[in-house]
Write an enzyme that holds these catalytic residues in place. Structure first.
Site, PDB file in Angstrom:
ATOM      1  N   GLU A   1      14.652  75.117 -42.802  1.00 47.15           N
ATOM      2  CA  GLU A   1      15.315  75.494 -41.561  1.00 47.15           C
ATOM      3  C   GLU A   1      16.601  76.280 -41.825  1.00 47.15           C
ATOM      4  O   GLU A   1      17.422  75.891 -42.651  1.00 47.15           O
ATOM      5  CB  GLU A   1      15.637  74.249 -40.729  1.00 47.15           C
ATOM      6  CG  GLU A   1      14.419  73.413 -40.348  1.00 47.15           C
ATOM      7  CD  GLU A   1      13.445  74.148 -39.418  1.00 47.15           C
ATOM      8  OE1 GLU A   1      13.808  75.208 -38.899  1.00 47.15           O
ATOM      9  OE2 GLU A   1      12.325  73.629 -39.223  1.00 47.15           O
TER      10      GLU A   1
ATOM     11  N   CYS B   1      15.382  65.600 -35.427  1.00 45.40           N
ATOM     12  CA  CYS B   1      15.603  66.341 -36.679  1.00 45.40           C
ATOM     13  C   CYS B   1      16.715  67.374 -36.528  1.00 45.40           C
ATOM     14  O   CYS B   1      17.630  67.446 -37.357  1.00 45.40           O
ATOM     15  CB  CYS B   1      14.319  67.028 -37.143  1.00 45.40           C
ATOM     16  SG  CYS B   1      13.118  65.863 -37.797  1.00 45.40           S
TER      17      CYS B   1
ATOM     18  N   ARG C   1      11.515  65.853 -25.867  1.00 47.83           N
ATOM     19  CA  ARG C   1      10.225  65.866 -25.154  1.00 47.83           C
ATOM     20  C   ARG C   1       9.669  64.455 -25.035  1.00 47.83           C
ATOM     21  O   ARG C   1       8.984  64.118 -24.088  1.00 47.83           O
ATOM     22  CB  ARG C   1       9.240  66.790 -25.886  1.00 47.83           C
ATOM     23  CG  ARG C   1       7.973  67.098 -25.114  1.00 47.83           C
ATOM     24  CD  ARG C   1       7.171  68.216 -25.770  1.00 47.83           C
ATOM     25  NE  ARG C   1       6.944  68.019 -27.194  1.00 47.83           N
ATOM     26  CZ  ARG C   1       6.029  67.190 -27.697  1.00 47.83           C
ATOM     27  NH1 ARG C   1       5.266  66.480 -26.911  1.00 47.83           N
ATOM     28  NH2 ARG C   1       5.882  67.092 -29.012  1.00 47.83           N
TER      29      ARG C   1
ATOM     30  N   HIS D   1      11.416  70.810 -42.712  1.00 45.04           N
ATOM     31  CA  HIS D   1      10.328  70.230 -41.913  1.00 45.04           C
ATOM     32  C   HIS D   1       9.029  70.338 -42.699  1.00 45.04           C
ATOM     33  O   HIS D   1       8.735  71.390 -43.267  1.00 45.04           O
ATOM     34  CB  HIS D   1      10.180  70.989 -40.583  1.00 45.04           C
ATOM     35  CG  HIS D   1      10.877  70.333 -39.440  1.00 45.04           C
ATOM     36  ND1 HIS D   1      11.758  70.988 -38.626  1.00 45.04           N
ATOM     37  CD2 HIS D   1      10.807  69.054 -38.959  1.00 45.04           C
ATOM     38  CE1 HIS D   1      12.206  70.154 -37.688  1.00 45.04           C
ATOM     39  NE2 HIS D   1      11.650  68.973 -37.878  1.00 45.04           N
TER      40      HIS D   1
END
Ligand code: PCA
Length: 214
Positions: A81, A144, A91, A167
């Site tokens: 990332e 994360c 979510r 990830h």
């Protein structure tokens, strides 16, 4: 002896395991060379608690480098990332039942932080060895990204401590019946052994193309 801190998460979202923890757990106590040892810690998949756990581990271990790992089911490669954003939009609820929507990670913090790891060089090393890896420009808006942002915020005045987030795809057993790509945990472990020395050695990232058009 210098310490590299690796973190992985506990399972979340109804999964039985989290490959991020399964991978880094295998490297707890592993010596990269005569001077560098890995210490691995598990983080809760809980917004507030995970930040505190990471903070405590960094304060206790004083690592020269921190790489936090998390599961990103559906991703096809190891995704290093680039950017952590100061925004939470969950979510699903975390493992403590909290589901913040549209909240900052750090009130009054800057909009984003970049990783301080040479991620293009790390990706390059892995691709040379046939391991699928890429630079990613979004760590999502869940736990994360929150941990990644909180970590970079905590380390903002410690430029000598390099830090970033990786990830990883589902482990094969998680992908059964889901029609998504997976990656064996052993491959993640091998990747970490290959790319961590690059992260320690290269102070400048490579000037190679890793961007996307969409
Ligand atoms: N992945 C989640 C949180 C914990 C994990 O392993 C995420 O991508 O936010």
């Amino acid at each position: 002896m210098h310490t590299i801190l690796l973190t992985g998460f506990e399972p979340f979202g109804g999964e039985q395991s989290n490959p991020s923890w399964l991978a880094v757990q295998q490297l707890d106590g592993y010596q990269l060379d005569d001077e560098v040892q890995i210490v691995s810690r598990q983080l809760s998949c809980v917004f507030e608690k995970s930040q505190q756990e990471l903070k405590t581990a960094i304060a206790e271990l004083k690592p020269v480098l921190v790489l936090a790992l998390g599961q990103a089911g559906g991703r096809t490669e190891l995704c290093f990332e680039k950017v952590a954003i100061n925004f939470i939009d969950a979510r699903i609820a975390d493992n403590a039942g909290q589901q913040p929507v549209g909240a900052p990670v750090v009130a009054e913090g800057p909009a984003a932080y970049f990783t301080t790891l040479p991620i293009k060089a790390m990706v390059n090393r892995l691709k040379q060895q046939g391991i699928p890896a890429a630079v990613s420009y979004t760590a999502g808006t869940y736990v994360c990204n929150t941990v990644f942002y909180a970590m970079m915020h905590q380390l903002k005045d410690k430029p000598k401590v390099r830090a970033g987030f990786l990830h990883i795809p589902y482990a094969p057993e998680q992908a059964i019946g889901k029609a998504v790509t997976s990656m064996p945990v052993d491959m993640v472990v091998r990747a970490l052994k290959l790319c961590l020395p690059v992260a320690l050695q290269s102070s400048e990232d490579l000037q190679i193309v890793a961007g996307t058009l969409d």
